[in-house]
Design a protein around this motif. Structure first.
Motif, PDB file in Angstrom:
ATOM      1  N   ALA A  91     -15.486 -56.702   0.151  1.00 12.80           N
ATOM      2  CA  ALA A  91     -14.154 -56.723   0.774  1.00 12.80           C
ATOM      3  C   ALA A  91     -13.409 -55.421   0.493  1.00 12.80           C
ATOM      4  O   ALA A  91     -12.774 -54.848   1.393  1.00 12.80           O
ATOM      5  N   GLY A  92     -13.492 -54.933  -0.750  1.00 14.24           N
ATOM      6  CA  GLY A  92     -12.857 -53.661  -1.081  1.00 14.24           C
ATOM      7  C   GLY A  92     -13.454 -52.503  -0.317  1.00 14.24           C
ATOM      8  O   GLY A  92     -12.741 -51.589   0.122  1.00 14.24           O
ATOM      9  N   PHE A  93     -14.769 -52.532  -0.141  1.00 15.60           N
ATOM     10  CA  PHE A  93     -15.451 -51.470   0.596  1.00 15.60           C
ATOM     11  C   PHE A  93     -14.999 -51.441   2.053  1.00 15.60           C
ATOM     12  O   PHE A  93     -14.763 -50.370   2.632  1.00 15.60           O
ATOM     13  N   VAL A  94     -14.869 -52.619   2.662  1.00 15.77           N
ATOM     14  CA  VAL A  94     -14.438 -52.692   4.063  1.00 15.77           C
ATOM     15  C   VAL A  94     -13.011 -52.174   4.209  1.00 15.77           C
ATOM     16  O   VAL A  94     -12.705 -51.379   5.123  1.00 15.77           O
ATOM     17  N   LEU A  95     -12.111 -52.603   3.331  1.00 20.63           N
ATOM     18  CA  LEU A  95     -10.726 -52.149   3.409  1.00 20.63           C
ATOM     19  C   LEU A  95     -10.625 -50.642   3.178  1.00 20.63           C
ATOM     20  O   LEU A  95      -9.861 -49.949   3.868  1.00 20.63           O
ATOM     21  N   ALA A  96     -11.389 -50.126   2.211  1.00 20.06           N
ATOM     22  CA  ALA A  96     -11.371 -48.686   1.953  1.00 20.06           C
ATOM     23  C   ALA A  96     -11.926 -47.915   3.148  1.00 20.06           C
ATOM     24  O   ALA A  96     -11.441 -46.821   3.474  1.00 20.06           O
ATOM     25  N   SER A  97     -12.941 -48.471   3.815  1.00 18.90           N
ATOM     26  CA  SER A  97     -13.489 -47.821   5.012  1.00 18.90           C
ATOM     27  C   SER A  97     -12.436 -47.731   6.107  1.00 18.90           C
ATOM     28  O   SER A  97     -12.338 -46.713   6.807  1.00 18.90           O
ATOM     29  N   LEU A  98     -11.643 -48.786   6.257  1.00 19.87           N
ATOM     30  CA  LEU A  98     -10.563 -48.763   7.248  1.00 19.87           C
ATOM     31  C   LEU A  98      -9.537 -47.698   6.903  1.00 19.87           C
ATOM     32  O   LEU A  98      -9.063 -46.960   7.789  1.00 19.87           O
ATOM     33  N   LEU A  99      -9.199 -47.577   5.626  1.00 17.41           N
ATOM     34  CA  LEU A  99      -8.259 -46.537   5.204  1.00 17.41           C
ATOM     35  C   LEU A  99      -8.830 -45.148   5.467  1.00 17.41           C
ATOM     36  O   LEU A  99      -8.098 -44.237   5.870  1.00 17.41           O
ATOM     37  N   CYS A 100     -10.132 -44.986   5.240  1.00 14.81           N
ATOM     38  CA  CYS A 100     -10.762 -43.691   5.543  1.00 14.81           C
ATOM     39  C   CYS A 100     -10.625 -43.351   7.022  1.00 14.81           C
ATOM     40  O   CYS A 100     -10.311 -42.216   7.398  1.00 14.81           O
ATOM     41  N   ALA A 101     -10.872 -44.341   7.875  1.00 15.41           N
ATOM     42  CA  ALA A 101     -10.794 -44.113   9.318  1.00 15.41           C
ATOM     43  C   ALA A 101      -9.374 -43.796   9.769  1.00 15.41           C
ATOM     44  O   ALA A 101      -9.180 -43.108  10.778  1.00 15.41           O
ATOM     45  N   LEU A 102      -8.388 -44.284   9.031  1.00 13.32           N
ATOM     46  CA  LEU A 102      -6.991 -44.061   9.399  1.00 13.32           C
ATOM     47  C   LEU A 102      -6.383 -42.849   8.708  1.00 13.32           C
ATOM     48  O   LEU A 102      -5.194 -42.563   8.899  1.00 13.32           O
ATOM     49  N   ALA A 103      -7.165 -42.128   7.924  1.00 12.50           N
ATOM     50  CA  ALA A 103      -6.641 -41.019   7.125  1.00 12.50           C
ATOM     51  C   ALA A 103      -6.024 -39.948   8.022  1.00 12.50           C
ATOM     52  O   ALA A 103      -6.570 -39.583   9.066  1.00 12.50           O
ATOM     53  N   VAL A 104      -4.870 -39.436   7.599  1.00 18.53           N
ATOM     54  CA  VAL A 104      -4.174 -38.393   8.344  1.00 18.53           C
ATOM     55  C   VAL A 104      -4.090 -37.098   7.544  1.00 18.53           C
ATOM     56  O   VAL A 104      -3.509 -36.121   8.016  1.00 18.53           O
ATOM     57  N   SER A 105      -4.667 -37.089   6.353  1.00 13.47           N
ATOM     58  CA  SER A 105      -4.657 -35.890   5.524  1.00 13.47           C
ATOM     59  C   SER A 105      -5.887 -35.913   4.625  1.00 13.47           C
ATOM     60  O   SER A 105      -6.452 -36.989   4.359  1.00 13.47           O
ATOM     61  N   PRO A 106      -6.322 -34.737   4.147  1.00  9.09           N
ATOM     62  CA  PRO A 106      -7.462 -34.724   3.219  1.00  9.09           C
ATOM     63  C   PRO A 106      -7.210 -35.555   1.970  1.00  9.09           C
ATOM     64  O   PRO A 106      -8.113 -36.238   1.489  1.00  9.09           O
ATOM     65  N   ALA A 107      -5.998 -35.503   1.431  1.00  8.21           N
ATOM     66  CA  ALA A 107      -5.702 -36.249   0.208  1.00  8.21           C
ATOM     67  C   ALA A 107      -5.864 -37.754   0.424  1.00  8.21           C
ATOM     68  O   ALA A 107      -6.406 -38.463  -0.436  1.00  8.21           O
ATOM     69  N   MET A 108      -5.395 -38.242   1.579  1.00  5.94           N
ATOM     70  CA  MET A 108      -5.532 -39.671   1.869  1.00  5.94           C
ATOM     71  C   MET A 108      -7.004 -40.059   1.991  1.00  5.94           C
ATOM     72  O   MET A 108      -7.427 -41.107   1.486  1.00  5.94           O
ATOM     73  N   LEU A 109      -7.795 -39.224   2.651  1.00  7.76           N
ATOM     74  CA  LEU A 109      -9.214 -39.529   2.823  1.00  7.76           C
ATOM     75  C   LEU A 109      -9.939 -39.493   1.481  1.00  7.76           C
ATOM     76  O   LEU A 109     -10.759 -40.373   1.183  1.00  7.76           O
ATOM     77  N   ILE A 110      -9.665 -38.488   0.660  1.00  2.00           N
ATOM     78  CA  ILE A 110     -10.332 -38.371  -0.635  1.00  2.00           C
ATOM     79  C   ILE A 110      -9.988 -39.566  -1.523  1.00  2.00           C
ATOM     80  O   ILE A 110     -10.857 -40.123  -2.208  1.00  2.00           O
ATOM     81  N   THR A 111      -8.733 -40.006  -1.493  1.00  2.06           N
ATOM     82  CA  THR A 111      -8.336 -41.177  -2.272  1.00  2.06           C
ATOM     83  C   THR A 111      -9.056 -42.430  -1.790  1.00  2.06           C
ATOM     84  O   THR A 111      -9.565 -43.229  -2.592  1.00  2.06           O
ATOM     85  N   ALA A 112      -9.127 -42.617  -0.480  1.00  4.09           N
ATOM     86  CA  ALA A 112      -9.813 -43.785   0.067  1.00  4.09           C
ATOM     87  C   ALA A 112     -11.302 -43.741  -0.235  1.00  4.09           C
ATOM     88  O   ALA A 112     -11.929 -44.783  -0.490  1.00  4.09           O
ATOM     89  N   ARG A 113     -11.886 -42.541  -0.237  1.00  6.50           N
ATOM     90  CA  ARG A 113     -13.305 -42.416  -0.584  1.00  6.50           C
ATOM     91  C   ARG A 113     -13.543 -42.821  -2.037  1.00  6.50           C
ATOM     92  O   ARG A 113     -14.569 -43.423  -2.372  1.00  6.50           O
ATOM     93  N   ALA A 114     -12.610 -42.483  -2.926  1.00  5.61           N
ATOM     94  CA  ALA A 114     -12.746 -42.878  -4.324  1.00  5.61           C
ATOM     95  C   ALA A 114     -12.718 -44.399  -4.457  1.00  5.61           C
ATOM     96  O   ALA A 114     -13.474 -44.984  -5.240  1.00  5.61           O
ATOM     97  N   VAL A 115     -11.847 -45.053  -3.678  1.00  5.61           N
ATOM     98  CA  VAL A 115     -11.799 -46.516  -3.693  1.00  5.61           C
ATOM     99  C   VAL A 115     -13.111 -47.087  -3.157  1.00  5.61           C
ATOM    100  O   VAL A 115     -13.640 -48.083  -3.677  1.00  5.61           O
ATOM    101  N   GLN A 116     -13.669 -46.466  -2.124  1.00  7.27           N
ATOM    102  CA  GLN A 116     -14.970 -46.887  -1.607  1.00  7.27           C
ATOM    103  C   GLN A 116     -16.029 -46.829  -2.697  1.00  7.27           C
ATOM    104  O   GLN A 116     -16.837 -47.759  -2.858  1.00  7.27           O
ATOM    105  N   GLY A 117     -16.070 -45.712  -3.431  1.00  5.64           N
ATOM    106  CA  GLY A 117     -17.067 -45.562  -4.483  1.00  5.64           C
ATOM    107  C   GLY A 117     -16.920 -46.610  -5.567  1.00  5.64           C
ATOM    108  O   GLY A 117     -17.919 -47.170  -6.056  1.00  5.64           O
TER     109      GLY A 117
END
Length: 499
Positions: A91-117
């Motif tokens: 469930a966390g992986f799916v939500l983090a993937s959605l955040l990655c897809a919605l990222a509007v800045s590198p910082a947001m994407l990098i943070t969401a990728r850390a949650v994915q990991g």
């Protein structure tokens, strides 16, 4: 009372194998997400902007928490139940993937990728235990044997799928589709999760939260200046950060030693370091997977920044590597390792080195603005070397381990593999970007950067060979079947794992 849908060993055959399919889908989802990123990262950087080092952070932000939290994730499953932790992780992986897809800045994407990991670190350690809770006897062997082929297929498809999805630009999604593809996969896994049987360890270990925090902090401090060296390399701050990382890792080691002496549950099993073999295996794992993961990133960067190859073609360029790796893994496990044992490791390293040198020759002779057509053949040789090395490596590494240490050893090898991939992306990616940044960014400088990175990789391959020498022992290795099934998993960009 609600009907129990779990797939226990006595449950109908189709229910148990449907549950297995859900576990394999979760593992494949994790590996696909990693290999897809290798191809998509330059496109993401172009769209979101930011420094060039962000290309490396898009991968490292995922693999770093994944590596250092794997053992803790496994212990959470032992304590709270593997099925429960598995579902939370997915469930966390799916939500983090959605955040990655919605990222509007590198910082947001990098943070969401850390949650994915971090979420993946909850998912992956549970799969072997859940499989063992559902199957026994010959069915267990078949179920375990299905892991390698599925992971091999995921590794082969990952770069191609990443290139196709990004290039297709479905509904204007561009690179965001590589994360959105996780949503139907993850939701399907969650829908099938009730079929899994709850399972936990009879002897529940305690969490080592202090050790986990030290490992996260230490590895982060070590990786950060490597990635950021293009902007701050050689500065007192960078050297200070490296020194702080080394100091924290020393404190981590002392903490583990003290906790073991007091009878606590340490992250690292002290008995694994009773001789030189297993530490040498950890070193070899870090070095080897630094090479293969780092070089894949370098290949894509050169194609994108040099001749400006489209993302689909860049993904297809990695296909010979993945296919050759899968074929060589099967041949090594079925034919070569039973006959020649650990000697196959050195044949694999020699083949990998030959492929790296061939790639250097290609980069030295190719036109700066044209696609390097001989490159796929050189990358196929690299893939052959990877496959030939991986199977005997894991067999030899686990062959030195006593039965009660197998779980801890597998977790450490997992972590070393992921950490090596992170360091490889940081080190070889930085070497490429530094060399390619000398003068105006042209195809010539991209070729120069690729050659420099591949020469550095050649040195790492030689160091891997030295570490592999210290791994060997005269006695026959144990459990080649187990090692063969798990080591068939490729160590592509941050995804291949040993559970």
């Amino acid at each position: 009372m609600p009907k129990d849908l779990s797939a226990s060993p006595g449950a109908p055959y189709h229910r148990r194998w449907a549950a297995l399919a859900a576990l394999l889908a979760a593992e494949a989802m994790n590996l696909l997400d990693s290999t897809i990123m290798t191809v998509a990262a330059p496109v993401i950087h172009t769209d979101l902007g930011g420094p060039a080092s962000d290309i490396q952070w898009f991968s490292a932000a995922y693999t770093l928490p994944f590596a250092v939290l794997l053992i803790t994730g496994g212990r959470l499953g032992d304590i709270a139940g593997r099925k429960r932790v598995f579902r939370i992780g997915v469930a966390g992986f799916v939500l983090a993937s959605l955040l990655c897809a919605l990222a509007v800045s590198p910082a947001m994407l990098i943070t969401a990728r850390a949650v994915q990991g971090a979420a993946a670190a909850l998912v992956i350690p549970q799969t072997i235990g859940l499989i063992r809770s559902m199957f026994s006897g010959d069915e267990l062997a078949r179920a375990m044997g299905s892991i390698g082929p599925v992971m091999g297929l995921a590794a082969v498809c990952g770069p191609v799928l990443g290139g196709v999805l990004t290039h297709a630009d479905v509904l204007g999604s561009s690179w965001r589709a590589v994360f959105l593809v996780n949503l139907p996969l993850g939701l399907g896994v969650l829908a099938a999760a009730p079929l899994l049987r709850e399972d936990r360890s009879a002897r529940r270990p305690r969490l080592d939260l202090t050790g986990t925090a030290l490992a996260v902090l230490g590895t982060g401090l070590l990786v950060h200046p490597l990635i950021e060296s293009d902007r701050a390399g050689g500065s007192p701050r960078a050297w200070g950060t490296l020194a702080a990382g080394l100091l924290v890792m020393v404190v981590f080691g002392l903490h583990q030693r003290r906790r073991t002496r007091r009878g606590g549950s340490a992250l690292v099993e002290a008995g694994l370091f009773r001789d030189r073999g297993f530490p040498a295996a950890l070193a070899a794992s870090v070095l080897f997977f630094a090479v293969v993961n780092g070089l894949m990133v370098v290949v894509v960067l050169q194609l994108r920044l040099g001749p400006h190859t489209d993302v689909r073609s860049a993904g297809l360029t990695l296909l010979p590597w993945s296919c050759a790796m899968a074929i060589a893994s099967w041949i090594a496990g079925a034919r070569l390792v039973p006959r020649s044992g650990s000697r196959v490791m050195f044949a694999g390293l020699a083949t990998l080195l030959g492929g790296a040198l061939a790639a250097i020759a290609v980069y030295a002779t190719s036109p700066a603005t044209s696609y390097p057509w001989p490159l796929p053949a050189a990358l196929a040789a690299c893939g052959l070397g990877q496959g030939l090395f991986a199977v005997p490596f894991f067999t030899t590494a686990l062959g030195r381990v006593r039965p009660h240490e197998t779980g801890s050893a597998a977790g450490l090898l997992n972590a070393a593999q992921q950490l090596g991939g992170t360091l490889g992306v940081a080190l070889l990616g930085t070497i490429f970007l530094h060399a390619a940044a000398v003068g105006p960014p042209t195809g010539v400088t991209a070729l120069s950067g690729a050659r420099s990175a591949f020469w550095a990789a050649a040195g790492l391959i030689a160091a891997t060979g030295v570490a592999a020498v210290f791994m060997r022992r005269p006695a026959a290795v144990a459990e080649p079947g187990l090692a063969r099934s798990v080591s068939a998993r490729p160590a592509s960009a941050k995804g291949g794992r040993l559970d």
